[in-house]
Design a protein around this motif. Sequence first.
Motif, PDB file in Angstrom:
ATOM      1  N   GLU A  84       0.841  -1.210   0.000  1.00  0.00           N
ATOM      2  CA  GLU A  84       0.000   0.000   0.000  1.00  0.00           C
ATOM      3  C   GLU A  84       0.869   1.252   0.000  1.00  0.00           C
ATOM      4  OE1 GLU A  84      -3.273   2.511   0.170  1.00  0.00           O
ATOM      5  OE2 GLU A  84      -3.383   0.346  -0.102  1.00  0.00           O
ATOM      6  N   GLU A  85       1.944   1.200   0.776  1.00  0.00           N
ATOM      7  CA  GLU A  85       2.860   2.343   0.921  1.00  0.00           C
ATOM      8  C   GLU A  85       3.659   2.615  -0.357  1.00  0.00           C
ATOM      9  OE1 GLU A  85       6.183   2.558   3.952  1.00  0.00           O
ATOM     10  OE2 GLU A  85       4.476   2.025   5.246  1.00  0.00           O
ATOM     11  N   LYS A  86       4.250   1.541  -0.926  1.00  0.00           N
ATOM     12  CA  LYS A  86       5.257   1.705  -1.976  1.00  0.00           C
ATOM     13  C   LYS A  86       4.717   1.664  -3.413  1.00  0.00           C
ATOM     14  CE  LYS A  86       8.956   1.507   0.824  1.00  0.00           C
ATOM     15  NZ  LYS A  86      10.125   2.347   0.850  1.00  0.00           N
ATOM     16  N   TYR A  87       3.568   1.053  -3.612  1.00  0.00           N
ATOM     17  CA  TYR A  87       3.049   0.889  -4.982  1.00  0.00           C
ATOM     18  C   TYR A  87       1.893   1.835  -5.249  1.00  0.00           C
ATOM     19  CZ  TYR A  87       5.841  -3.335  -5.689  1.00  0.00           C
ATOM     20  OH  TYR A  87       6.875  -4.219  -5.838  1.00  0.00           O
ATOM     21  N   SER A  88       1.766   2.251  -6.514  1.00  0.00           N
ATOM     22  CA  SER A  88       0.627   3.078  -6.922  1.00  0.00           C
ATOM     23  C   SER A  88      -0.424   2.190  -7.585  1.00  0.00           C
ATOM     24  CB  SER A  88       1.085   4.184  -7.880  1.00  0.00           C
ATOM     25  OG  SER A  88       1.753   3.617  -8.982  1.00  0.00           O
ATOM     26  N   ASP A  89      -1.623   2.722  -7.778  1.00  0.00           N
ATOM     27  CA  ASP A  89      -2.755   1.965  -8.306  1.00  0.00           C
ATOM     28  C   ASP A  89      -2.445   1.400  -9.700  1.00  0.00           C
ATOM     29  OD1 ASP A  89      -5.321   1.019  -7.780  1.00  0.00           O
ATOM     30  OD2 ASP A  89      -6.193   2.493  -9.149  1.00  0.00           O
ATOM     31  N   GLY A  90      -2.748   0.104  -9.893  1.00  0.00           N
ATOM     32  CA  GLY A  90      -2.573  -0.511 -11.212  1.00  0.00           C
ATOM     33  C   GLY A  90      -1.195  -1.106 -11.467  1.00  0.00           C
ATOM     34  N   GLU A  91      -0.279  -0.968 -10.519  1.00  0.00           N
ATOM     35  CA  GLU A  91       1.080  -1.485 -10.713  1.00  0.00           C
ATOM     36  C   GLU A  91       1.129  -3.002 -10.538  1.00  0.00           C
ATOM     37  OE1 GLU A  91       5.013   0.704  -9.807  1.00  0.00           O
ATOM     38  OE2 GLU A  91       3.623   1.378  -8.270  1.00  0.00           O
ATOM     39  N   SER A  92       2.211  -3.600 -11.055  1.00  0.00           N
ATOM     40  CA  SER A  92       2.424  -5.038 -10.936  1.00  0.00           C
ATOM     41  C   SER A  92       3.457  -5.306  -9.844  1.00  0.00           C
ATOM     42  CB  SER A  92       2.917  -5.586 -12.275  1.00  0.00           C
ATOM     43  OG  SER A  92       3.162  -6.958 -12.151  1.00  0.00           O
ATOM     44  N   VAL A  93       3.133  -6.257  -8.970  1.00  0.00           N
ATOM     45  CA  VAL A  93       4.042  -6.628  -7.880  1.00  0.00           C
ATOM     46  C   VAL A  93       4.708  -7.953  -8.235  1.00  0.00           C
ATOM     47  CG1 VAL A  93       4.247  -7.181  -5.430  1.00  0.00           C
ATOM     48  CG2 VAL A  93       2.563  -5.499  -6.181  1.00  0.00           C
ATOM     49  N   ASN A  94       6.013  -7.914  -8.517  1.00  0.00           N
ATOM     50  CA  ASN A  94       6.782  -9.137  -8.729  1.00  0.00           C
ATOM     51  C   ASN A  94       8.159  -8.951  -8.101  1.00  0.00           C
ATOM     52  OD1 ASN A  94       8.290  -7.615 -10.611  1.00  0.00           O
ATOM     53  ND2 ASN A  94       6.910  -8.202 -12.263  1.00  0.00           N
ATOM     54  N   LYS A  95       9.015  -9.957  -8.229  1.00  0.00           N
ATOM     55  CA  LYS A  95      10.322  -9.902  -7.560  1.00  0.00           C
ATOM     56  C   LYS A  95      11.166  -8.715  -8.024  1.00  0.00           C
ATOM     57  CE  LYS A  95      10.688 -14.827  -6.602  1.00  0.00           C
ATOM     58  NZ  LYS A  95      11.496 -16.029  -6.759  1.00  0.00           N
ATOM     59  N   GLU A  96      11.136  -8.432  -9.330  1.00  0.00           N
ATOM     60  CA  GLU A  96      11.937  -7.330  -9.874  1.00  0.00           C
ATOM     61  C   GLU A  96      11.506  -5.987  -9.282  1.00  0.00           C
ATOM     62  OE1 GLU A  96      10.630  -9.798 -11.861  1.00  0.00           O
ATOM     63  OE2 GLU A  96      12.540 -10.775 -12.289  1.00  0.00           O
ATOM     64  N   THR A  97      10.178  -5.752  -9.219  1.00  0.00           N
ATOM     65  CA  THR A  97       9.699  -4.464  -8.693  1.00  0.00           C
ATOM     66  C   THR A  97       9.916  -4.373  -7.180  1.00  0.00           C
ATOM     67  OG1 THR A  97       7.429  -5.292  -8.447  1.00  0.00           O
ATOM     68  CG2 THR A  97       7.972  -4.176 -10.509  1.00  0.00           C
ATOM     69  N   LEU A  98       9.832  -5.512  -6.486  1.00  0.00           N
ATOM     70  CA  LEU A  98      10.084  -5.526  -5.033  1.00  0.00           C
ATOM     71  C   LEU A  98      11.535  -5.154  -4.732  1.00  0.00           C
ATOM     72  CD1 LEU A  98       8.071  -8.714  -4.058  1.00  0.00           C
ATOM     73  CD2 LEU A  98       7.588  -6.423  -3.232  1.00  0.00           C
ATOM     74  N   VAL A  99      12.470  -5.659  -5.554  1.00  0.00           N
ATOM     75  CA  VAL A  99      13.887  -5.323  -5.384  1.00  0.00           C
ATOM     76  C   VAL A  99      14.112  -3.849  -5.708  1.00  0.00           C
ATOM     77  CG1 VAL A  99      16.217  -5.721  -6.283  1.00  0.00           C
ATOM     78  CG2 VAL A  99      14.757  -7.653  -5.789  1.00  0.00           C
ATOM     79  N   ALA A 100      13.483  -3.376  -6.782  1.00  0.00           N
ATOM     80  CA  ALA A 100      13.637  -1.980  -7.205  1.00  0.00           C
ATOM     81  C   ALA A 100      13.135  -1.008  -6.131  1.00  0.00           C
ATOM     82  CB  ALA A 100      12.872  -1.745  -8.505  1.00  0.00           C
ATOM     83  N   LYS A 101      12.089  -1.403  -5.407  1.00  0.00           N
ATOM     84  CA  LYS A 101      11.526  -0.541  -4.366  1.00  0.00           C
ATOM     85  C   LYS A 101      12.157  -0.796  -2.995  1.00  0.00           C
ATOM     86  CE  LYS A 101       7.172   0.084  -6.795  1.00  0.00           C
ATOM     87  NZ  LYS A 101       7.122   1.508  -7.038  1.00  0.00           N
ATOM     88  N   GLY A 102      13.115  -1.733  -2.948  1.00  0.00           N
ATOM     89  CA  GLY A 102      13.870  -1.980  -1.710  1.00  0.00           C
ATOM     90  C   GLY A 102      13.140  -2.800  -0.664  1.00  0.00           C
ATOM     91  N   LEU A 103      12.104  -3.538  -1.055  1.00  0.00           N
ATOM     92  CA  LEU A 103      11.360  -4.355  -0.092  1.00  0.00           C
ATOM     93  C   LEU A 103      12.006  -5.723   0.133  1.00  0.00           C
ATOM     94  CD1 LEU A 103       7.703  -3.491  -1.118  1.00  0.00           C
ATOM     95  CD2 LEU A 103       9.024  -2.563   0.752  1.00  0.00           C
ATOM     96  N   ILE A 104      12.724  -6.226  -0.879  1.00  0.00           N
ATOM     97  CA  ILE A 104      13.535  -7.438  -0.713  1.00  0.00           C
ATOM     98  C   ILE A 104      14.926  -7.148  -1.259  1.00  0.00           C
ATOM     99  CG2 ILE A 104      11.585  -9.046  -0.792  1.00  0.00           C
ATOM    100  CD1 ILE A 104      12.375  -9.749  -3.669  1.00  0.00           C
ATOM    101  N   SER A 105      15.904  -7.980  -0.860  1.00  0.00           N
ATOM    102  CA  SER A 105      17.288  -7.680  -1.234  1.00  0.00           C
ATOM    103  C   SER A 105      17.729  -8.317  -2.543  1.00  0.00           C
ATOM    104  CB  SER A 105      18.233  -8.096  -0.110  1.00  0.00           C
ATOM    105  OG  SER A 105      18.062  -9.462   0.185  1.00  0.00           O
ATOM    106  N   LYS A 106      17.225  -9.536  -2.869  1.00  0.00           N
ATOM    107  CA  LYS A 106      17.698 -10.230  -4.068  1.00  0.00           C
ATOM    108  C   LYS A 106      16.534 -10.734  -4.909  1.00  0.00           C
ATOM    109  CE  LYS A 106      20.686 -12.630  -1.434  1.00  0.00           C
ATOM    110  NZ  LYS A 106      21.308 -13.848  -1.032  1.00  0.00           N
ATOM    111  N   VAL A 107      16.711 -10.738  -6.209  1.00  0.00           N
ATOM    112  CA  VAL A 107      15.664 -11.196  -7.123  1.00  0.00           C
ATOM    113  C   VAL A 107      15.438 -12.703  -6.991  1.00  0.00           C
ATOM    114  CG1 VAL A 107      14.987 -11.387  -9.566  1.00  0.00           C
ATOM    115  CG2 VAL A 107      16.151  -9.359  -8.769  1.00  0.00           C
ATOM    116  N   ASP A 108      16.514 -13.452  -6.673  1.00  0.00           N
ATOM    117  CA  ASP A 108      16.366 -14.912  -6.616  1.00  0.00           C
ATOM    118  C   ASP A 108      15.871 -15.437  -5.267  1.00  0.00           C
ATOM    119  OD1 ASP A 108      18.706 -14.201  -5.394  1.00  0.00           O
ATOM    120  OD2 ASP A 108      19.902 -15.843  -6.212  1.00  0.00           O
ATOM    121  N   SER A 109      15.513 -14.558  -4.331  1.00  0.00           N
ATOM    122  CA  SER A 109      14.975 -15.015  -3.054  1.00  0.00           C
ATOM    123  C   SER A 109      13.493 -15.355  -3.194  1.00  0.00           C
ATOM    124  CB  SER A 109      15.172 -13.956  -1.962  1.00  0.00           C
ATOM    125  OG  SER A 109      14.491 -12.780  -2.308  1.00  0.00           O
TER     126      SER A 109
END
Length: 154
Positions: A84-109
């Motif tokens: 809710e905090e980091k994403y805007s309406d209509g966005e896609s949540v996947n590993k790449e975007t989570l890493v880009a927004k700093g919510l996880i550290s590695k894409v392969d986790s």
Amino acid sequence: MSDFVLSAPQGANKKKRIVGRGSSSGRGTTAGKGNKGQQSRSGGKTYVGFEGGQMPLYRRIAHRGFSNYPFKKEYSVVNVSLLEEKYSDGESVNKETLVAKGLISKVDSLVKILGTGDLTKKLTVDVDKVSASAKAKIEKAGGSVKEASETKAN
């Protein structure tokens, strides 16, 4: 001129001890290794866990059973409140975007979405696992959930 004479402090420079060079050297005969025994012999070493011939602990104890430790999976946890905090309406949540927004550290986790917090935005979620409460909240907000376990057959 005598102010600049540099010398090492007393006891800093010691003479190298040479062992095994005759009885008059003070360190002859047994060369400081005591008398006889395994430690005095050349190549006289024992292995790790050696207990002087007694049955070692690692052999006394029974080794039975199974440990799942080598096969365990660790998930990086992301709560709905963070989405809710980091994403805007209509966005896609996947590993790449989570890493880009700093919510996880590695894409392969491995990633699991948990349901703590509220969600008002419509998001498309594509991660490894989603909890039941998180799935309900995402779908209630108009979003969709696609788990990795659905895409690949186990």
